[in-house]
Design an enzyme around this catalytic site. Structure first.
Site, PDB file in Angstrom:
ATOM      1  CG  HIS A   1      43.628  29.312  41.791  1.00 58.72           C
ATOM      2  ND1 HIS A   1      42.967  30.810  41.733  1.00 58.72           N
ATOM      3  CD2 HIS A   1      45.167  30.157  42.431  1.00 58.72           C
ATOM      4  CE1 HIS A   1      43.846  31.793  42.390  1.00 58.72           C
ATOM      5  NE2 HIS A   1      44.709  30.849  42.718  1.00 58.72           N
TER       6      HIS A   1
ATOM      7  CG  HIS B   1      44.473  29.531  46.872  1.00 60.10           C
ATOM      8  ND1 HIS B   1      45.063  28.714  46.536  1.00 60.10           N
ATOM      9  CD2 HIS B   1      45.067  30.802  46.237  1.00 60.10           C
ATOM     10  CE1 HIS B   1      45.924  29.248  45.884  1.00 60.10           C
ATOM     11  NE2 HIS B   1      45.899  30.576  45.476  1.00 60.10           N
TER      12      HIS B   1
ATOM     13  CG  HIS C   1      44.418  35.141  45.246  1.00 58.89           C
ATOM     14  ND1 HIS C   1      44.549  35.018  46.454  1.00 58.89           N
ATOM     15  CD2 HIS C   1      44.120  34.034  44.441  1.00 58.89           C
ATOM     16  CE1 HIS C   1      45.827  34.337  46.267  1.00 58.89           C
ATOM     17  NE2 HIS C   1      45.445  33.669  44.950  1.00 58.89           N
TER      18      HIS C   1
ATOM     19  CD  GLU D   1      47.941  32.867  41.445  1.00 56.57           C
ATOM     20  OE1 GLU D   1      47.260  32.432  43.393  1.00 56.57           O
ATOM     21  OE2 GLU D   1      48.701  31.968  41.276  1.00 56.57           O
TER      22      GLU D   1
ATOM     23  CD  GLU E   1      49.156  32.873  48.121  1.00 53.80           C
ATOM     24  OE1 GLU E   1      48.846  33.551  47.760  1.00 53.80           O
ATOM     25  OE2 GLU E   1      49.682  32.166  47.562  1.00 53.80           O
TER      26      GLU E   1
HETATM   27 MN    MN Z   1      46.508  32.192  43.757  1.00 57.80          MN
END
Ligand code: MN
Ligand code: MN
Length: 384
Positions: free
Chosen positions: A145, A99, A101, A106, A168
Site C-alpha cells: 500500500h 510498502h 508489513h 494496518e 514502521e
Molecule cells: Mn503501512
C-alpha cells in the site's frame, strides 16, 4: 511430624502439582487456600507496568521534508505487546512510499486533512480510496500500500497495527528493495532498465506533485479495481450508542468485514462523567486521546490497582481481562479512538454482573443488608 496440607503444599513445587500454569506463571490456588511458594506470591505483587505513553512527544521519531512519524511499539511502550501505534503527518504533495508489513495488518483513523490510499491485493486487483476526518482504513497483513496527502492541507492520522512488535521503520519498502537489487536482475524482472542503478536508500516519506481528484489512471489501465472495501466512515456510520455521559461508535468486523483482526471504537466522555467499571474477556484495549483530559484506572488482580492520567497525544494499553474504568478529569469532552485486538466486541460490566445475582448473595459478600444490596439496581453500564 504430621505433614499438614499447608506444609505439603509449601514443600512441593507448585509446577509439579500442576497448580502453576506454565504459560502465565500464575498460581491457580485461590488466595488464602494455601500459601504458595514465596517466589510465586512475590510475582503476583510485582507492580503493574506503566500503561500510558506520550506518542506525540515521547520520542523524536522520524521527521523529513514530507512529514513526520512517531511510534509507540514495544520498544517505546513495553506493555503494548499486541497493538502498536504510529502518529503520522504528510504535507501537501508528500506520500508514504509503497510498502508492506510482513507481520501486521494496518488500521488508521484520519484526524486532519484528507488521505488517498492505494492497496494491491493478492488477487491482482488494486483499490484507491479517499479518506476524510473520521474515516478509518484497514489493510490486511502483507498487502502492499501507499498513502498520499490529498489536496493542499497537511493530513494527520493515527495508525494502529495488530502487533506491538511491528516497526514502521523496519517495514518492507519499495525503494529499499529496488536499491539493494542487482541492476541486471531489475532489468530482467521489469523488462525495462529505468529502475537499475538506484542509489542505496529507503525513501520512507517522499515528496512530489500535490495530489488532486480525480486520480490519474494506473500505469497499466487494465489492472482491475478491487472489490474489497478498505474504507469505513466510523464517525458517520459507526454503531452509535448514546449514554447519559457520552457516546460510543463501534465498528467491528460485522460492520467492516475486512477488519478481521481488530474492533474499533470512537468514544466521548463528557466532563464529570466516567466510563463505568468493566473488562473485556476477549481482547486487549488500546486507546489514543484525540482531546481532553482523563484518568484510567486498572485492576490487575492480587490487590494491584494503578491509576494514570492522560491527555491529547497519549496512548493507553489495557491488558485483556484487566478491570478498568476511565474518568474525564478535565473541563472539555474526552475524545478517544480505541482499538481491540479481536474482530468481535465483548465486555462485562461490573454493574450488570452485580445485578445478575440475588441480593442476599451480594449482601453476604460485603456484610451489607439485603436492602442495601438491592440499591445496586441503580447501577448502569456505559458512560455516566
Ligand atoms: Mn503501512
Ligand atoms: Mn474498556
Amino acid at each position: 511430624m504430621e505433614l499438614t496440607r499447608r506444609r505439603f503444599i509449601a514443600a512441593t513445587p507448585l509446577s509439579a502439582m500442576g497448580l502453576l500454569s506454565a504459560a502465565t506463571g500464575l498460581s491457580l490456588l485461590a488466595p488464602g487456600t494455601a500459601k504458595a511458594s514465596t517466589s510465586a506470591r512475590d510475582k503476583h505483587r510485582e507492580p503493574l507496568e506503566d500503561f500510558i505513553y506520550d506518542i506525540e512527544n515521547g520520542s523524536e521519531g522520524w521527521s523529513g521534508a514530507g512529514g513526520t512519524a512517531k511510534e509507540a511499539t514495544v520498544e517505546e511502550f513495553p506493555v503494548s505487546q499486541s497493538i502498536a501505534g504510529v502518529l503520522m503527518t504528510l504535507k501537501p504533495g508528500a506520500f508514504r512510499e509503497l510498502h508492506w508489513h510482513s507481520i501486521a495488518a494496518e488500521w488508521a483513523y484520519v484526524l486532519e486533512g484528507r488521505v488517498r490510499t492505494t492497496v494491491i491485493s493478492p488477487d491482482g486487483s488494486s483499490s484507491t480510496d479517499v479518506f476524510e476526518v473520521g474515516d478509518i482504513w484497514y489493510f490486511p497483513k502483507g498487502h502492499g500500500h501507499c498513502l498520499e496527502c490529498l489536496g493542499d492541507k497537511t493530513c494527520k492520522f493515527i495508525l494502529g497495527f495488530d502487533s506491538g512488535h511491528f516497526s514502521e521503520f523496519g517495514t518492507f519498502s519499495l525503494t529499499d528493495w529496488i536499491s539493494h537489487t542487482n541492476p541486471g536482475i531489475l532489468s530482467h524482472n521489469m523488462h525495462s532498465n529505468v529502475l537499475a542503478n538506484q542509489p542505496a536508500r529507503e525513501l520512507y516519506i517522499g515528496t512530489g506533485k500535490i495530489v488532486t481528484l480525480p486520480r490519474e489512471p494506473y500505469i497499466n489501465p487494465d489492472i482491475p479495481e478491487g472489490t474489497s472495501a478498505h474504507k469505513f466512515r466510523m464517525e458517520a456510520d459507526g454503531i452509535l450508542q448514546n449514554y447519559a455521559g457520552g457516546y460510543t461508535k463501534l465498528v467491528s468486523s460485522k460492520e467492516f468485514p475486512i477488519q478481521t483482526t481488530l474492533t474499533a471504537l470512537r468514544m466521548n466522555i463528557e466532563p464529570g462523567a466516567m466510563r463505568a467499571m468493566h473488562w473485556h474477556p476477549n481482547a486487549d484495549e488500546w486507546q489514543y486521546v484525540m482531546s481532553g483530559e482523563g484518568r484510567v484506572t486498572i485492576f490487575g488482580s492480587h490487590g494491584r490497582v494503578k491509576a494514570m492520567s492522560y491527555n491529547q497525544g497519549k496512548v493507553a494499553f489495557i491488558k485483556q481481562g484487566y478491570g478498568h474504568f476511565i474518568e474525564n478529569t478535565g473541563k472539555e469532552t474526552l475524545k478517544l479512538v480505541v482499538l481491540f485486538n479481536s474482530p468481535v466486541y465483548e465486555e462485562v460490566a461490573l454493574n450488570t454482573w452485580l445485578n445478575a445475582n440475588p441480593p442476599q448473595l451480594i449482601a453476604d459478600h460485603f456484610g451489607i443488608t439485603v436492602d442495601q444490596a438491592t440499591s445496586l439496581v441503580k447501577g448502569g453500564s456505559g458512560i455516566f
